[in-house]
Design an enzyme around this catalytic site. Structure first.
Site, PDB file in Angstrom:
ATOM      1  N   HIS A  94       0.838  -1.216   0.000  1.00 16.80           N
ATOM      2  CA  HIS A  94       0.000   0.000   0.000  1.00 16.80           C
ATOM      3  C   HIS A  94       0.871   1.264   0.000  1.00 16.80           C
ATOM      4  O   HIS A  94       0.532   2.264   0.636  1.00 16.80           O
ATOM      5  CB  HIS A  94      -0.945   0.030   1.204  1.00 16.80           C
ATOM      6  N   ASN A 101     -10.247  -2.876   2.539  1.00 19.87           N
ATOM      7  CA  ASN A 101      -9.976  -2.851   1.105  1.00 19.87           C
ATOM      8  C   ASN A 101     -11.275  -2.596   0.336  1.00 19.87           C
ATOM      9  O   ASN A 101     -12.351  -2.632   0.920  1.00 19.87           O
ATOM     10  CB  ASN A 101      -9.402  -4.195   0.648  1.00 19.87           C
TER      11      ASN A 101
HETATM   12 FE1  HDE Z   1      -2.423  -4.910   5.378  1.00 19.09          FE
HETATM   13  N1  HDE Z   1      -0.624  -4.109   5.867  1.00 19.09           N
HETATM   14  N2  HDE Z   1      -1.761  -6.742   5.879  1.00 19.09           N
HETATM   15  N3  HDE Z   1      -4.153  -5.755   4.701  1.00 19.09           N
HETATM   16  N4  HDE Z   1      -3.085  -3.125   4.814  1.00 19.09           N
HETATM   17  C1  HDE Z   1      -0.281  -2.825   5.757  1.00 19.09           C
HETATM   18  O1  HDE Z   1       0.790  -1.552   7.409  1.00 19.09           O
HETATM   19  C2  HDE Z   1      -0.670  -6.993   6.614  1.00 19.09           C
HETATM   20  C3  HDE Z   1      -4.479  -7.084   4.743  1.00 19.09           C
HETATM   21  C4  HDE Z   1      -4.348  -2.817   4.390  1.00 19.09           C
HETATM   22  O2  HDE Z   1      -3.201   3.438   4.064  1.00 19.09           O
HETATM   23  C5  HDE Z   1       1.030  -2.499   6.411  1.00 19.09           C
HETATM   24  O3  HDE Z   1       1.046   0.680   7.768  1.00 19.09           O
HETATM   25  C6  HDE Z   1      -0.593  -8.390   6.932  1.00 19.09           C
HETATM   26  C7  HDE Z   1      -5.872  -7.275   4.516  1.00 19.09           C
HETATM   27  C8  HDE Z   1      -4.423  -1.410   4.065  1.00 19.09           C
HETATM   28  O4  HDE Z   1      -1.558   3.279   5.493  1.00 19.09           O
HETATM   29  C9  HDE Z   1       1.425  -3.845   7.029  1.00 19.09           C
HETATM   30  C10 HDE Z   1      -1.676  -8.964   6.330  1.00 19.09           C
HETATM   31  C11 HDE Z   1      -6.379  -6.014   4.314  1.00 19.09           C
HETATM   32  C12 HDE Z   1      -3.157  -0.901   4.305  1.00 19.09           C
HETATM   33  C13 HDE Z   1       0.304  -4.749   6.603  1.00 19.09           C
HETATM   34  C14 HDE Z   1      -2.408  -7.927   5.684  1.00 19.09           C
HETATM   35  C15 HDE Z   1      -5.295  -5.079   4.424  1.00 19.09           C
HETATM   36  C16 HDE Z   1      -2.352  -1.995   4.782  1.00 19.09           C
HETATM   37  C17 HDE Z   1       2.035  -1.839   5.511  1.00 19.09           C
HETATM   38  C18 HDE Z   1      -2.032 -10.435   6.295  1.00 19.09           C
HETATM   39  C19 HDE Z   1      -7.812  -5.629   3.987  1.00 19.09           C
HETATM   40  C20 HDE Z   1      -2.690   0.519   4.079  1.00 19.09           C
HETATM   41  C21 HDE Z   1       2.062  -0.381   5.909  1.00 19.09           C
HETATM   42  C22 HDE Z   1      -2.633 -10.907   7.406  1.00 19.09           C
HETATM   43  C23 HDE Z   1      -8.748  -5.921   5.005  1.00 19.09           C
HETATM   44  C24 HDE Z   1      -2.949   1.412   5.239  1.00 19.09           C
HETATM   45  C25 HDE Z   1       1.256  -0.307   7.105  1.00 19.09           C
HETATM   46  C26 HDE Z   1      -2.542   2.825   4.913  1.00 19.09           C
HETATM   47  C27 HDE Z   1      -1.024  -1.864   5.182  1.00 19.09           C
HETATM   48  C28 HDE Z   1       0.257  -6.044   6.979  1.00 19.09           C
HETATM   49  C29 HDE Z   1      -3.568  -8.188   4.939  1.00 19.09           C
HETATM   50  C30 HDE Z   1      -5.481  -3.679   4.259  1.00 19.09           C
HETATM   51  C31 HDE Z   1       2.795  -4.373   6.667  1.00 19.09           C
HETATM   52  C32 HDE Z   1       0.460  -9.043   7.745  1.00 19.09           C
HETATM   53  C33 HDE Z   1      -6.636  -8.604   4.536  1.00 19.09           C
HETATM   54  C34 HDE Z   1      -5.640  -0.659   3.544  1.00 19.09           C
HETATM   55  O5  HDE Z   1       1.435  -3.791   8.431  1.00 19.09           O
END
Ligand code: HDE
Length: 699
Positions: free
Chosen positions: A83, A156
């Site tokens: 993201h 999302n």
């Molecule tokens: Fe994320 N995800 N994600 N994700 N995600 C990040 O956090 C992660 C997942 C989502 O505008 C990171 O600050 C893991 C699902 C958004 O700043 C990080 C898993 C969904 C954003 C991270 C997922 C998301 C992130 C990277 C698997 C939808 C952007 C930067 C379990 C429900 C937020 C940060 C923004 C961002 C980890 C899966 C949505 C690395 C480990 C499912 C919208 O922490």
């Protein structure tokens, strides 16, 4: 003098004087603040480094130069590992009615109460500088600054995910990011590594249907849904729990672009989605979403066809109707992109009392990840001191020190209990309490059998699409697999498709030129064919009711009819749409009555892919002239190929002919000759596209 919100003034009206060497210096005068170093020392010369003689070596004694370059060298912070590319805005969340029956979350107690919010939309795979129109999931992360702490719904625009367990996330993301040996492709899933991983991960199949659909190429952030994805819990004052799923529904209806359009937008305006949000908010057309909840209890969870802890499944809206509980309005852009949008830190674990987690293994893993990632990216445990991340309610704790501490705790006590009568204390009645579900079982690494059906909802999604949308899914998978160089990977994907829909598998297999269809992939659970289609899953079926918030591009040239242009603009304003003029010269054109009118774009800079519908408002000479220009022919041919509505005057005949478009090809080509016809044209535009044209244009 323009003032910044933080009280600092912008320098814009300085006196220009000549320095010793004859170069121009800007000198502060009157109210203009004096340029200083970060230490506050006034600067006399910001144009020249300190050196020995005019042509001699520079001196390291030049602390001003050293500080300026030092700071510049460290301007970048690590981009988000996923993201990375995103855009944010401020707004508010307004509660419709008290939800006290279900949750004690303070934000849901009082009807009509407005709570400040910040939203960041994003793509997932691309780097910070990648194009907005990549085929990708869009992040839809909302931070609501409630009176009992920040609540982040880090969602999302797609309600399911690729994987069921967080431990697979690094593999998924490694596979979609640029391949490590070659460092490409950027912001694309169309390559071997991604499809290799997907083809070996059947649990991704439902999500694959969504990302290969037009959901992954939205027209605007304003026209897409948002989903919390996981099942969460509400807890009321009696600690009774209700399961809840969160959905954001855009007021202006759903809309996407077509793939060929997305590719061209990426070239014409890589910031298409950013600009759209910026323009909408700056012009007072505040985007709005309704927050809906799907509420259910354990009894429902026990009988539902799928496991409510499985993030690769939805609960169809026909099964549990989403209940609107509030609205989100975005009405203010950040003053500085870096300060707010780049530094905002969303975390799934930010939930206020009254909202709690389910055991979804993806959510549980995320709750670990988001705190970790903020330290890496923002560099300090004190990232909550940044104004965008700080709660807006009172907060008191004994956490202290660390890099870049911005707060100044006073008093003797930095622990509790203490004898000094100082500092905050817990409050069991108001504080966060977890649900008290009883958990027991052996320590295992085991995926529940209730997670094993990977195809039934993928099929349900596909079957719920209109024919054009089904064609787009087939075309998208074919396109992506055409970029996959290893034939066995293509075949493996088609083998999965056979478990989803035989027709889809055959179409893709045929378009890829497979000599022979592969056997269907081994399935742990046979695909169910009895799940009814869900109309909520189609974009076309959930489009706008008007042309409101959309953009009309009007192609004009010298001699165009000014009165008719006024009529088109009035009709567009009536619909709530905006109009941009595209002319051979950006300086504008001279209308038939001699009036000079300014344009927004020259034709090369304003291709029709930037608009939702177009008008060719040309006199005969203008039409004949533009018929000779490739950019003008592309403007028309693309609008036609992308199934857009095209309004045209008689003078546009030559241009239409050169673009190989028969003037009365279909109901989407509408003659404009009066104010009445202009109004009728804008009304027709409400359906956004003439999908019946699509089979003929064969993109
Ligand atoms: Fe994320 N995800 N994600 N994700 N995600 C990040 O956090 C992660 C997942 C989502 O505008 C990171 O600050 C893991 C699902 C958004 O700043 C990080 C898993 C969904 C954003 C991270 C997922 C998301 C992130 C990277 C698997 C939808 C952007 C930067 C379990 C429900 C937020 C940060 C923004 C961002 C980890 C899966 C949505 C690395 C480990 C499912 C919208 O922490």
């Amino acid at each position: 003098m323009a003032k910044k919100a933080d009280g600092q003034a912008r320098i814009h009206d300085q006196t220009l004087t000549r320095g010793n060497g004859g170069e121009l210096h800007q000198v502060a005068e009157g109210d203009t603040p004096v340029l200083t170093t970060a230490q506050g020392g006034p600067v006399a010369d910001d144009q020249n480094t300190l050196r020995v003689g005019a042509r001699g070596p520079s001196l390291i004694e030049d602390f001003h130069f050293r500080e300026k370059i030092f700071h510049f060298d460290h301007e970048r912070i690590p981009e988000r590992v996923v993201h990375a590319r995103g855009y944010g805005a401020h707004g508010f969340f307004e509660t419709y009615e008290s939800l006290a029956q279900y949750t004690r979350a303070d934000v849901f107690q009082r009807a009509g109460e407005k709570t400040p919010a910040f939203v960041r939309f994003s793509t997932v795979a691309g780097s910070k500088g990648s194009t907005d129109l990549a085929r990708d999931v869009r992040g839809f992360a909302v931070k609501i600054y409630t009176k009992e702490g920040n609540w982040d719904i880090v969602g999302n625009n797609i309600p399911v995910f690729f994987i069921q367990d967080a431990i697979k996330f690094p593999d998924l993301i490694h596979s979609v990011k640029p391949e490590p040996d070659r460092g490409f492709p950027q912001a694309q899933s169309a390559h071997d590594n991604f499809w290799d991983f997907i083809s070996l991960t059947p649990e991704s199949m439902h999500m694959i249907m969504w990302v290969m659909s037009d959901r992954a190429i939205p027209r605007s952030f304003r026209f897409m849904e948002g989903f919390g994805v996981h099942t969460f819990r509400f807890l009321n004052a009696n600690d009774e729990t209700t399961f809840v799923k969160f959905i954001w529904k855009p007021k202006l209806g759903l809309q996407s672009v077509v793939w060929n359009e997305a590719v061209k937008i990426s070239g014409a305006d890589p910031d298409f989605h950013r600009r759209d949000l910026w323009d909408a908010i700056q012009s007072g057309n505040y985007p709005e979403w309704e927050l809906c909840v799907q509420l259910f209890d354990q009894q429902f969870a026990d009988v539902f066809d799928f496991d409510i802890l499985d993030a690769t499944k939805i609960i169809p809206e026909e099964v549990i109707k989403p209940l609107p509980v509030g609205r989100l309005v975005l009405d203010r852009m950040p003053e500085n992109f870096f300060f707010e949008t780049e530094q905002v830190a969303f975390m799934t674990q930010n939930v206020p009392p009254g909202i709690d987690f389910s055991n979804d293994p993806l959510l549980q893993g995320r709750n670990f990840s988001y705190l970790d990632t903020q330290l890496k990216r923002l560099g300090s445990t004190n990232f909550t001191h940044l104004p965008i991340n700080a709660p807006k309610c009172p907060f008191h704790h004994f956490q202290q020190d660390g890099h870049m501490a911005m707060r100044n705790p006073t008093g003797r006590a930095n622990y509790q209990p203490n004898s000094w009568g100082e500092g905050p204390r817990e409050q069991p009645s108001r504080g966060f309490r977890s649900n008290t579900s009883v958990e027991e079982g052996p320590k295992v690494r085991l995926r529940a059998e209730s997670f094993a059906d990977h195809y039934s909802q993928a099929r349900q999604f596909y079957k719920s699409q209109t024919p054009p949308e089904q064609n787009h899914i087939a075309a998208a998978i074919t396109f992506e697999l055409s970029k996959v160089e290893t034939p066995v990977i293509r075949e493996r994907v088609v083998a999965h498709l056979r478990n989803i829909d035989e027709g889809l598998a055959r179409t893709v297999g045929g378009k890829l030129g497979l000599k022979k269809m592969p056997e269907p992939a081994d399935a742990a659970v046979k695909t169910r064919t009895d799940l009814p289609p869900s109309s909520a899953l189609s974009i076309i079926g959930n489009g706008p009711k008007s042309f409101m918030g959309r953009k009309l591009g009007v192609l004009v040239a010298d001699g165009s009819d000014g009165a008719l242009l006024d009529a088109v603009q009035a009709a567009a304003a009536e619909e709530g749409a905006t109009v941009e003029l595209v002319a051979p010269k950006v300086g504008g054109f001279t209308a038939a009555d001699g009036t000079a009118v300014a344009a927004k774009h020259m034709i090369d800079g304003g291709p029709s892919v930037l608009f939702d519908a177009v008008v060719l408002l040309l006199a005969e000479d203008g039409g004949a002239q533009l018929a000779k220009e490739a950019a003008a022919r592309d403007f028309v041919a693309d609008a036609f190929a992308h199934c857009k509505f095209i309004g045209y005057t008689a003078g546009a005949a030559a241009l239409l002919e050169k673009a190989a478009i028969p003037p009365s090809a279909d109901e989407g080509l509408i003659v404009l000759d009066s104010a009445k016809s202009a109004a009728a044209f804008l009304k027709a535009c409400r359906t956004l596209r003439v999908w019946s044209r699509e089979p003929d244009v064969k993109l």
